[in-house]
Structure formats: structure tokens, C-alpha cells
Design a protein around this motif. Sequence first.
Motif, PDB file in Angstrom:
ATOM      1  N   SER A 137       2.367  -2.738   1.026  1.00 31.21           N
ATOM      2  CA  SER A 137       2.495  -3.970   1.810  1.00 31.21           C
ATOM      3  C   SER A 137       3.889  -4.124   2.386  1.00 31.21           C
ATOM      4  O   SER A 137       4.060  -4.527   3.542  1.00 31.21           O
ATOM      5  CB  SER A 137       2.143  -5.182   0.941  1.00 31.21           C
ATOM      6  N   GLU A 141       4.944  -4.239   6.384  1.00 30.86           N
ATOM      7  CA  GLU A 141       5.718  -5.338   6.956  1.00 30.86           C
ATOM      8  C   GLU A 141       6.977  -4.819   7.651  1.00 30.86           C
ATOM      9  O   GLU A 141       7.339  -5.302   8.731  1.00 30.86           O
ATOM     10  CB  GLU A 141       6.100  -6.325   5.852  1.00 30.86           C
ATOM     11  N   ARG A 418      -5.662  -0.836   3.461  1.00 32.43           N
ATOM     12  CA  ARG A 418      -4.711  -1.730   2.803  1.00 32.43           C
ATOM     13  C   ARG A 418      -3.433  -1.871   3.622  1.00 32.43           C
ATOM     14  O   ARG A 418      -2.857  -2.954   3.720  1.00 32.43           O
ATOM     15  CB  ARG A 418      -4.390  -1.203   1.402  1.00 32.43           C
ATOM     16  N   SER A 422      -1.950  -5.374   5.674  1.00 30.72           N
ATOM     17  CA  SER A 422      -0.600  -5.939   5.512  1.00 30.72           C
ATOM     18  C   SER A 422       0.185  -5.930   6.818  1.00 30.72           C
ATOM     19  O   SER A 422       1.384  -6.233   6.826  1.00 30.72           O
ATOM     20  CB  SER A 422       0.175  -5.149   4.448  1.00 30.72           C
TER      21      SER A 422
END
Length: 430
Positions: A137, A141, A418, A422
Motif C-alpha cells: 500500500s 501511494e 491489492r 491502494s
Amino acid sequence: REMPDSSGLRFLGLLVIRPETGNREMPDQQAELRLGVIGTGCIGMEHIRNALLLPSVRVVAIADPHEPSRQTALAELQHAGVREVIALERDSEMLQLSDVDAVLVCTPNDTHHAVMRQVLASGKHCLVEKPLCTLISHCAETVALARQPGGFGGTAPLLWCGMEYRYIPAIARLIQEADQGLIGDLRMLSIREHRFPFLKKVGNWNRTNERTGGTLVEKCVHFFDLMRRILRSEPRRIFASGGQEVNHKSVDSDVLDSAYVIVDFQSGARAMLELCMFAEASKHQEEVSLVGTRGKLEAFAPSHGTKQDDESEVNFRRCLRSAKFIAEYEERARPPADLECGTIVEAHEKIDARLMQAGDHAGSTYYELHRFVAAALSAGAKPDVTLEDGALAVMMGVGAHESMATGLPVLWSDLVERYAHSGGAVDEPA
């Protein structure tokens, strides 16, 4: 001592030294990159020593909250005859300095996410050491922030993830010859690292999964990056087995010290990593073997503690299959004689003695830094290793740890989902 200035920054030391006679020649101001180093531990110091070898670089600032690490860096710079450098406790203070063009992020793994948010907001050129972050994550970002339009003065900064193993001379030659197609279609890649245990760091941050992301993230993103770079494909499935067998059992540590990782790639190629961190009594620290339909390439790297290049030692090998044997093997009833198998060329990729002394990675830190600096000084130049490359290597390490925990393969498509959830997006490989 602290010396406040008009900006309110707290300068913990301003080193002013008269240049030594015969010191490196300073380049024209237009061709100079003013460098700040965030984190002056082991790898930060290696970057400083190699930066001092580059005539187009001037180290102007360092930042580290650990006073002994700052003092070590200042002493190194003083010994090299650096005239002036600002020493700071906080990286946020360095990022406010207008005379810092680029930064190297060399802080502990679990700090990268927060540090990179500030670096990206500053608009400065940046090389961030591996791993990009410890969590999928956080990687997503960071990459998403980097892709936002803008940049300092309207120009997008150069953003580069440090993966110096690409630049180890013997491995660099292997990559070059594979790219040239000398061994045909790439089918099998094996990477073996037999080395010493993790070294002592400040607060032993590198001996816990929480702070490192786990050994297969902290250490092995190098090798997952090499897999993607060499095979020029994305993974399809990852399976791993490993554990903490020998090292650090008497201290508060949960990092594994040995593992096998098998990766199936979308191209149809397969790769394997063999890691052992209680095998320092080895001839080579890293061994890379790449097999294609027409032959095999091998590269070998010395232990990180080796400080002299042995030119009599073979560190690269090219083995090409005989075209005649390839055409006839279906009908053969006996093994081929040596001369019928093909040709073997052995060589030594030389490493400059100064580079062996300046670091622990067979000169690769210098070659990587040289390319980063050249790109930063060239408008619009692209990084060799993007932040997304760094993110995908972390994803492979996370997937390997998860496979180890469950005993089951991990699908790349699940990891990509996943990552996308994110905020990340995976581009098609070049």
C-alpha cells in the motif's frame, strides 16, 4: 553546536574546510549537481564516498537524527577535503534548502514512505534506496504521488529507485548480452546469494520484519528486480520456502536467514532465488545463471568485504550451444563429446581499485550514482530504475513471504489487485 539562520532551520554543524592541494577538480557550475544525503548509516556513507569520486557532484548537505552517524559522515567529508557541508538532524530541514538539487534517501526501510512524501513535495531529484517501501500500500501511494503533474519550477524531477546490483560489472555484461539475444529465448534464471548474516545497524532496525518488511523485501528486492529486468516479463506465480535457521536466535529478531523462491513468469520463463545468510565461507557472494535456447550466461560477484579485484578470477562466462548438435540431438543415441557441445568463453570484468575501496558492492554503487547524476543533469532524462520498478520488486518479496507463511503459491494477479486498490497501476513491461 546549533546555529540558527534567517529561515529558522537548525544547523547542527557547518563544516568549512580549506580544499586540499590536489583534490578533485571542480567542474563548471553549470554541470554540477548539489547533492544532499538523507541517512548517513552504512549505505549512506557508501554513497558519500562514491559521490566524492564524481567531478560533477558536490555534497552540500547531510541529514541524520543519529549524532554518531552525522559525525562519521562529516569526518569522511573533511578527510576528502570538502569545503562546506550543512549537517542537519531532520530531513525535512534539508528539503527546504534551495541549494540542494537532488537527494539520496538512505534511511531505514520503514521510514521511506514518510520521507518520500516530503521529497516528492519538494520537487527535488531523488534516488531512494531499496526497498521503495515495506508495504504494498505504501509503494502504491508513493508511485501515485510521483505520477501527479507538477514538479519544482514546472519540471518533473528525476525519481530513481536504487538497485545497484544491476550495475555490478559482471552482471551488467550478462544483462547486455541477454538483451542482444546471444543465447536465444530466455527460459531459466537462477540467482544464488550465499553471504554473511545481517550486520549491526542503529537500534538493530534491520533484524525485525516490522521495520524491514522481511528479509525477502529488505535484501532480496535486488534479485526480484534483476529477474524482471533480465527476463523482461512480469511474474505469474510465486512460491517460496524458508525460515530462520541459524542467525540472530539469541536476540529479539524474527528475520529469516535462508529461503528458496520460485517465480513463474508470464513469458514462460522460470526463475529461482537461493538465499543463505550463514554461508560467508563461499567463493562468490552472488552467482547468476541465465539459460536460453541457444546457450547460457553466468556472472559472479565477490563478497561485500572484498576490497581488491582479482583480475585472474573468472567472473563472467558465456556458453553457446553447437548449432550442429541442436539440429541433430533428436537422433542421437550417445552423449556429445566436449567439442560437440559448443563453445565456452571465460572473462574477467574489471573493477577499478578506487571503486572497490569506496563501497561494498563491487563498484556498482558508483556506476549507478554516475548514471543518476548524468540523468539529473540532462533535461528530460529517464531513470534506469523507476519507482514503479521498485514497487514491483517489493510486491514480489511480499508475495514470497506470504507463500512461505501459507505453503501455497501466490498469484501475481492478486498482488496487482491489492496494489491497484491502494492507488497504484502496473504498466506493461518494456
